[in-house]
Design a protein around this motif. Structure first.
Motif, PDB file in Angstrom:
ATOM      1  N   ALA A  43       0.011  43.181 -11.036  1.00  0.00           N
ATOM      2  CA  ALA A  43      -1.389  42.752 -11.033  1.00  0.00           C
ATOM      3  C   ALA A  43      -1.473  41.250 -11.233  1.00  0.00           C
ATOM      4  N   THR A  44      -2.614  40.698 -10.841  1.00  0.00           N
ATOM      5  CA  THR A  44      -2.934  39.294 -11.084  1.00  0.00           C
ATOM      6  C   THR A  44      -3.972  39.230 -12.189  1.00  0.00           C
ATOM      7  N   LEU A  45      -3.714  38.414 -13.203  1.00  0.00           N
ATOM      8  CA  LEU A  45      -4.590  38.294 -14.358  1.00  0.00           C
ATOM      9  C   LEU A  45      -5.293  36.941 -14.306  1.00  0.00           C
ATOM     10  N   PHE A  46      -6.598  36.962 -14.074  1.00  0.00           N
ATOM     11  CA  PHE A  46      -7.406  35.736 -14.070  1.00  0.00           C
ATOM     12  C   PHE A  46      -7.851  35.461 -15.501  1.00  0.00           C
ATOM     13  N   ILE A  47      -7.349  34.367 -16.080  1.00  0.00           N
ATOM     14  CA  ILE A  47      -7.543  34.118 -17.507  1.00  0.00           C
ATOM     15  C   ILE A  47      -8.323  32.819 -17.705  1.00  0.00           C
ATOM     16  N   ASN A  48      -9.367  32.896 -18.525  1.00  0.00           N
ATOM     17  CA  ASN A  48     -10.174  31.739 -18.877  1.00  0.00           C
ATOM     18  C   ASN A  48      -9.549  31.012 -20.064  1.00  0.00           C
ATOM     19  N   SER A  49      -9.776  29.706 -20.146  1.00  0.00           N
ATOM     20  CA  SER A  49      -9.148  28.935 -21.222  1.00  0.00           C
ATOM     21  C   SER A  49      -9.616  29.390 -22.600  1.00  0.00           C
ATOM     22  N   ARG A  50     -10.848  29.893 -22.707  1.00  0.00           N
ATOM     23  CA  ARG A  50     -11.324  30.374 -24.012  1.00  0.00           C
ATOM     24  C   ARG A  50     -10.509  31.566 -24.489  1.00  0.00           C
ATOM     25  N   TRP A  51     -10.118  32.420 -23.549  1.00  0.00           N
ATOM     26  CA  TRP A  51      -9.295  33.578 -23.908  1.00  0.00           C
ATOM     27  C   TRP A  51      -7.888  33.131 -24.308  1.00  0.00           C
ATOM     28  N   ILE A  52      -7.351  32.157 -23.605  1.00  0.00           N
ATOM     29  CA  ILE A  52      -6.020  31.637 -23.941  1.00  0.00           C
ATOM     30  C   ILE A  52      -6.017  31.055 -25.352  1.00  0.00           C
TER      31      ILE A  52
END
Length: 212
Positions: A43-52
């Motif tokens: 899968a491809t995980l689209f991650i926002n900087s706030r989550w990181i």
């Protein structure tokens, strides 16, 4: 919209999962990830900087897992525009400079995390205007959307998720979320993925289906 990738000519299905961060959105659906790992479904995980920022150790773990690829979901999870156009009640970036920051702030964070230049971008709410699409491409990112809404922003029941994901076919890009563990997403995927695999459906990360 012209310039946005909504699907592919691949024989595979691309599963994509967003992690949006922010209020109520910094969790992790470990049950969903475990299902993907157990079934060996990439899968491809689209991650926002706030989550990181909220999950630094987990972000590093996901970056090191070859089953997944990490993609850019923006810096502040905003619709990508140059005039502040809103989507789902969220005001978008209001200028070219703000759109650039939304794109490239998280791009730098992800590159530091993975050691690779991220190839794909999906904005908060999956909204772009035409200028923002052109900007995304000029900055070397492929603007991605979807053809199947798997979990309705992590609001669907497990039964509805299973039904929606279960209709995915070759060339589809499925969007769901892995940052809301209390949702029906994990349960729905646990039902639908074995059935799809039994019917011969194969899966790939976006780089596998868009850049084979």
């Amino acid at each position: 919209m012209t310039g946005v990738v909504n699907g592919s000519a691949s024989a595979k299905v691309a599963l994509t999962f967003d992690a949006c961060g922010g209020h109520g959105g910094t969790g992790c659906d470990h049950a969903l990830l475990e299902t993907l790992r157990r079934l060996n479904v990439p899968a491809t995980l689209f991650i926002n900087s706030r989550w990181i920022h909220a999950n630094p150790g987990l972000s590093a773990e996901l970056a090191a897992d070859p089953l997944f690829e990490l993609a850019n979901h923006g810096t502040a999870h905003l619709p990508l525009s140059v005039n502040g156009k809103s989507a789902y009640g969220i005001q978008g970036t209001a200028s070219v400079a703000a759109a650039y920051d939304e794109l490239m702030g998280n791009q730098q964070i992800l590159q530091g995390l993975t050691g690779k230049v991220p190839q794909f971008f999906r904005p908060g709410t999956a909204f772009y205007d035409d200028v923002a699409v052109a900007m995304t491409r000029r900055l070397g990112l492929l603007p991605v959307n979807f053809t199947v809404n798997g979990d309705g922003g992590a609001t669907y029941s497990a039964a509805t998720v299973a039904a929606e994901v279960g209709r995915a076919a070759a060339g589809d890009i499925v969007i769901s979320h892995f940052n809301r563990p209390a949702s029906g997403t994990a349960g729905g995927y646990a039902r639908s993925l074995p059935r799809l695999l039994d019917h011969g459906v194969s899966f790939g990360r976006l780089r596998d289906v868009l850049m084979p």
